[in-house]
Write a protein that holds these residues in place. Sequence first.
Motif, short mmCIF file in Angstrom:
data_model
loop_
_atom_site.label_atom_id
_atom_site.label_comp_id
_atom_site.label_asym_id
_atom_site.label_seq_id
_atom_site.Cartn_x
_atom_site.Cartn_y
_atom_site.Cartn_z
N UNK A 193 44.78 39.62 28.78
CA UNK A 193 45.00 41.04 29.03
C UNK A 193 45.95 41.23 30.20
N UNK A 194 46.38 42.46 30.40
CA UNK A 194 47.30 42.79 31.48
C UNK A 194 46.52 43.44 32.61
N UNK A 195 46.72 42.94 33.82
CA UNK A 195 46.08 43.53 35.00
C UNK A 195 47.12 44.37 35.74
N UNK A 196 46.90 45.67 35.79
CA UNK A 196 47.83 46.56 36.49
C UNK A 196 47.73 46.33 37.99
N UNK A 197 48.78 46.72 38.70
CA UNK A 197 48.80 46.56 40.15
C UNK A 197 47.61 47.28 40.78
N UNK A 198 47.28 48.47 40.26
CA UNK A 198 46.16 49.24 40.81
C UNK A 198 44.84 48.47 40.65
N UNK A 199 44.66 47.78 39.53
CA UNK A 199 43.44 47.00 39.33
C UNK A 199 43.38 45.83 40.30
N UNK A 200 44.52 45.17 40.50
CA UNK A 200 44.57 44.05 41.44
C UNK A 200 44.22 44.51 42.85
N UNK A 201 44.77 45.64 43.27
CA UNK A 201 44.49 46.17 44.60
C UNK A 201 43.02 46.54 44.75
N UNK A 202 42.46 47.18 43.73
CA UNK A 202 41.05 47.59 43.81
C UNK A 202 40.14 46.37 43.84
N UNK A 203 40.42 45.38 43.00
CA UNK A 203 39.57 44.18 42.99
C UNK A 203 39.69 43.43 44.31
N UNK A 204 40.91 43.33 44.84
CA UNK A 204 41.10 42.65 46.12
C UNK A 204 40.31 43.32 47.22
N UNK A 205 40.29 44.64 47.24
CA UNK A 205 39.54 45.37 48.26
C UNK A 205 38.06 45.07 48.16
N UNK A 206 37.52 45.09 46.95
CA UNK A 206 36.09 44.81 46.75
C UNK A 206 35.76 43.36 47.12
N UNK A 207 36.64 42.43 46.71
CA UNK A 207 36.41 41.02 46.99
C UNK A 207 36.40 40.76 48.50
N UNK A 208 37.35 41.34 49.21
CA UNK A 208 37.42 41.12 50.65
C UNK A 208 36.23 41.74 51.37
N UNK A 209 35.73 42.85 50.87
CA UNK A 209 34.56 43.48 51.49
C UNK A 209 33.37 42.52 51.44
N UNK A 210 33.18 41.88 50.29
CA UNK A 210 32.06 40.94 50.14
C UNK A 210 32.32 39.66 50.93
N UNK A 211 33.54 39.13 50.82
CA UNK A 211 33.87 37.88 51.49
C UNK A 211 33.75 38.01 53.01
N UNK A 212 34.31 39.06 53.58
CA UNK A 212 34.32 39.21 55.03
C UNK A 212 32.95 39.62 55.59
N UNK A 213 32.07 40.11 54.73
CA UNK A 213 30.72 40.46 55.19
C UNK A 213 29.96 39.23 55.69
N UNK A 214 30.33 38.07 55.19
CA UNK A 214 29.68 36.84 55.60
C UNK A 214 30.42 36.10 56.70
N UNK A 215 31.38 36.74 57.34
CA UNK A 215 32.25 36.06 58.31
C UNK A 215 31.49 35.42 59.45
N UNK A 216 30.42 36.03 59.90
CA UNK A 216 29.67 35.48 61.03
C UNK A 216 28.97 34.16 60.69
N UNK A 217 28.89 33.82 59.39
CA UNK A 217 28.25 32.59 58.95
C UNK A 217 29.24 31.47 58.61
N UNK A 218 30.53 31.73 58.75
CA UNK A 218 31.54 30.73 58.35
C UNK A 218 31.50 29.54 59.29
#
Length: 218
Positions: A193-218
């Motif tokens: 399928x084709x991923x539009x730029x808007x979808x990539x930006x939205x997914x990246x934002x959600x992914x970073x929110x989850x990833x960075x939430x655990x930063x104190x445990x890295x």
Amino acid sequence: MSENTKAVVELEPRRARGRPKAEDLAALEARLVRVALETFLAKGYGATSMNEVARAARVSKGTLWARFPTKADLFRAIIDDQIRQTDVRFRLPGPKPKTLEAMLRAFSERALQDSLSEEIIQLNRLIYSEAGRFPELGEAAWMRSHVGVQQVADWIAEYAVKEDVPCRDPDAAARVFTTLLRGFYGDVMLKGRIAAVAEIKAWTQDMLKVFLAGRSHW
């Protein structure tokens, strides 16, 4: 299979006879790598011989083998070229982002948009489909992935100091981050399928929110 993959590889214009000059060697090798990529995508890695690559590039077998002794060497050169191109494309204009989040967002969006180009998708599908029979494909893909992991690890370590957020294991954090990126990419690629730029930006934002939430445990 796309029309590009089905297409017959066009022969390169015939090169003038004689030993290439020293200043022409880099251009020759770049041409061989490009023709090899086109041939692999058109016919498959296993079904392509070095003789066919030489014929498509309009060079002698000796010229090809002198620069790339095996087909695995030729494929690694294709991956090396991808790594160099990605490095050039990701050079951000102006100063570096002020935060790790901004840096990882810029990297994620660019990396996903680049890797979802038709040529890169075709190459990755070739790797997925033939790596079981040809381990050198998996090794080359791992090398490409390792370069990305190391770059992310360096940023994590750098911003840990800048933002005064200690990080015990930047390499582990980088491996988790890149695995998240590959998960999204794999979903898009395998479904065709084709991923539009808007979808990539939205997914990246959600992914970073989850990833960075655990930063104190890295």
